[in-house]
Design a protein around this motif. Structure first.
Motif, mmCIF file in Angstrom:
data_model
loop_
_atom_site.group_PDB
_atom_site.id
_atom_site.type_symbol
_atom_site.label_atom_id
_atom_site.label_comp_id
_atom_site.label_asym_id
_atom_site.label_seq_id
_atom_site.Cartn_x
_atom_site.Cartn_y
_atom_site.Cartn_z
ATOM 1 N N LEU A 113 0.834 -1.195 0.000
ATOM 2 C CA LEU A 113 0.000 0.000 0.000
ATOM 3 C C LEU A 113 0.873 1.250 0.000
ATOM 4 O O LEU A 113 2.004 1.230 0.481
ATOM 5 N N SER A 115 2.561 4.696 1.114
ATOM 6 C CA SER A 115 2.885 5.282 2.415
ATOM 7 C C SER A 115 1.891 6.392 2.741
ATOM 8 O O SER A 115 1.496 7.171 1.867
ATOM 9 N N CYS A 117 -1.274 6.245 3.495
ATOM 10 C CA CYS A 117 -2.615 6.130 2.896
ATOM 11 C C CYS A 117 -3.716 5.963 3.934
ATOM 12 O O CYS A 117 -4.905 6.052 3.599
ATOM 13 N N GLU A 139 5.451 -1.734 9.252
ATOM 14 C CA GLU A 139 4.592 -1.512 8.085
ATOM 15 C C GLU A 139 3.356 -0.695 8.460
ATOM 16 O O GLU A 139 2.904 0.161 7.690
ATOM 17 N N VAL A 143 2.254 2.988 6.625
ATOM 18 C CA VAL A 143 1.017 3.297 5.895
ATOM 19 C C VAL A 143 0.175 4.356 6.601
ATOM 20 O O VAL A 143 -0.707 4.958 5.978
#
Length: 236
Positions: A113, A115, A117, A139, A143
């Motif tokens: 996904l 970064s 978001c 992670e 995101v």
């Protein structure tokens, strides 16, 4: 492994009934968070209309879609099981108020996904299952938008001999800010009631119930060596 598991679990009315008791029919979770727990997680996320929630280890999508729908938010679900993700995508219409939903097959430590978001991230009873919890939290941080909040439900190892659960859960979030930890022992009776019911119901005819009964027997010795947690933190 999880594809095969989801195929068994979704085909078992008894399995679905055990996990779904006390929750809206649409959620159909395979986690042990009770209804008051879902409401607590929702309050911590504090989603706003049109915001984006990313659900790490979404499974069949019910908990994440329910949380997003309460606020008129959208959800992006990530799970390594293509069976679970296909089920989640097919169940979107069960959640009125959901702004949008999409689901991707990916590792929770490498979602692919963009970064920043996510306005918020949730992970319901997944952290203790992943091979590298540090990578998963890294992670999650990536995101999230700056200031975005994560809410994780899991178990923490409190005994030297317990390998089933991670130790020092708060320590996984040291690169984030506003870390808060909530003990939730009141969630445990529902978990053990589900386990006890599965052991009693296991007559060898339902592979999903047999899975759950096997897990119940494995978890039994750990009752006194783990604690039920909710952890929240924000991206700096």
């Amino acid at each position: 492994m999880y594809d095969e598991g989801y195929q068994r679990w979704r085909a078992s009315a008894r399995h679905l009934a055990l996990f779904g008791e006390g929750l809206p029919d649409s959620i159909q979770p395979f986690s042990f968070v009770p209804m008051q727990g879902m409401e607590f997680v929702s309050s911590l996320l504090a989603l706003s209309p049109g915001s984006t929630l990313v659900d790490f280890g979404c499974g069949r999508g019910g908990p994440g879609m329910w949380l997003a729908a309460q606020a008129g938010a959208g959800v992006i679900g990530v799970d390594s099981s293509k069976v679970a993700v296909a089920d989640a995508a097919s169940r979107q219409d069960l959640f009125p108020g959901l702004a949008s939903a999409r689901f991707v097959v990916a590792d929770v430590a490498d979602t692919g996904l963009p970064s920043g978001c996510a306005d918020a991230v949730v992970s319901i009873d997944v952290l203790q299952l992943v091979p590298d919890p540090v990578a998963m939290v890294r992670e999650i941080t990536r995101v999230l938008k700056p200031g975005g909040r994560v809410v994780v439900t899991t178990w923490e190892n409190t005994g030297a001999e317990v390998e089933r659960f991670p130790s020092d859960i708060p320590g996984l979030f040291t690169e984030m800010s506003d870390v808060e930890v909530y003990d939730r022992p009141e969630w445990l009776p529902r978990q053990y009631a589900i386990y006890d019911a599965a052991v009693e119901a296991d007559d060898g005819t339902d592979p999903a119930i047999a899975d759950l009964a096997k897990e119940a027997k494995m978890i039994e010795p750990l009752r006194e060596n783990s604690r039920r947690l909710v952890v929240t933190a924000s991206r700096r």
